[in-house]
Design a protein around this motif. Structure first.
Motif, PDB file in Angstrom:
ATOM      1  N   PHE A   1       0.825  -1.215   0.000  1.00 58.01           N
ATOM      2  CA  PHE A   1       0.000   0.000   0.000  1.00 58.01           C
ATOM      3  C   PHE A   1       0.856   1.261   0.000  1.00 58.01           C
ATOM      4  O   PHE A   1       0.465   2.271  -0.586  1.00 58.01           O
ATOM      5  CB  PHE A   1      -1.004  -0.004   1.158  1.00 58.01           C
ATOM      6  CG  PHE A   1      -2.119  -0.990   0.956  1.00 58.01           C
ATOM      7  CD1 PHE A   1      -2.789  -1.081  -0.252  1.00 58.01           C
ATOM      8  CD2 PHE A   1      -2.483  -1.854   1.974  1.00 58.01           C
ATOM      9  CE1 PHE A   1      -3.812  -2.000  -0.457  1.00 58.01           C
ATOM     10  CE2 PHE A   1      -3.513  -2.778   1.783  1.00 58.01           C
ATOM     11  CZ  PHE A   1      -4.173  -2.850   0.576  1.00 58.01           C
TER      12      PHE A   1
ATOM     13  N   CYS B   1      -7.216  -4.451  -8.820  1.00 56.23           N
ATOM     14  CA  CYS B   1      -6.693  -4.079  -7.497  1.00 56.23           C
ATOM     15  C   CYS B   1      -7.754  -3.493  -6.574  1.00 56.23           C
ATOM     16  O   CYS B   1      -7.611  -3.549  -5.351  1.00 56.23           O
ATOM     17  CB  CYS B   1      -5.560  -3.063  -7.663  1.00 56.23           C
ATOM     18  SG  CYS B   1      -4.087  -3.736  -8.443  1.00 56.23           S
TER      19      CYS B   1
ATOM     20  N   THR C   1      -8.104  -3.788  -2.323  1.00 57.36           N
ATOM     21  CA  THR C   1      -7.677  -2.569  -1.635  1.00 57.36           C
ATOM     22  C   THR C   1      -8.817  -1.980  -0.827  1.00 57.36           C
ATOM     23  O   THR C   1      -8.657  -1.650   0.355  1.00 57.36           O
ATOM     24  CB  THR C   1      -7.153  -1.546  -2.660  1.00 57.36           C
ATOM     25  OG1 THR C   1      -6.103  -2.155  -3.427  1.00 57.36           O
ATOM     26  CG2 THR C   1      -6.624  -0.301  -1.981  1.00 57.36           C
TER      27      THR C   1
ATOM     28  N   VAL D   1      -4.195   6.464  -1.918  1.00 58.97           N
ATOM     29  CA  VAL D   1      -4.961   5.243  -2.130  1.00 58.97           C
ATOM     30  C   VAL D   1      -6.431   5.497  -1.804  1.00 58.97           C
ATOM     31  O   VAL D   1      -7.325   5.095  -2.562  1.00 58.97           O
ATOM     32  CB  VAL D   1      -4.405   4.065  -1.295  1.00 58.97           C
ATOM     33  CG1 VAL D   1      -5.350   2.878  -1.314  1.00 58.97           C
ATOM     34  CG2 VAL D   1      -3.025   3.662  -1.793  1.00 58.97           C
TER      35      VAL D   1
END
Length: 89
Positions: A21, A46, A50, A66
């Motif tokens: 991350f 992804c 995530t 993120v």
């Protein structure tokens, strides 16, 4: 691991996830999506892992890029929420 009762080292898994991350967060510092300036199959692949990291005990709050990417993904046309991943805020 928890659901299927796999005998894995959770601390080692968390360390690895946080390493990934951090790489992802740094990569997203100057771009909206993982590559090509638009959502691609890489983003789609992804995204669920995530976005659901919290279910595995991973705190994404240190990874602001993120988190912003997750919100951008949720705002894509045709996004469909799923258990554990709500629609965009």
């Amino acid at each position: 691991m928890k659901v299927l009762n796999y005998p894995l080292d959770i601390d080692k898994l968390h360390t690895g996830a946080n390493r990934v991350f951090k790489i992802m967060d740094d990569h997203l510092a100057d771009r909206e999506f993982l590559e090509l300036g638009r959502a691609t199959i890489a983003d789609t692949a992804c995204f669920p892992y995530t976005a659901l990291a919290g279910e595995g005990g991973i705190d994404l709050s240190p990874y602001k890029n993120v988190l912003a990417w997750i919100e951008r993904m949720k705002r894509l046309p045709g996004f469909i929420p799923m258990p554990g991943i709500a629609a965009a805020n």
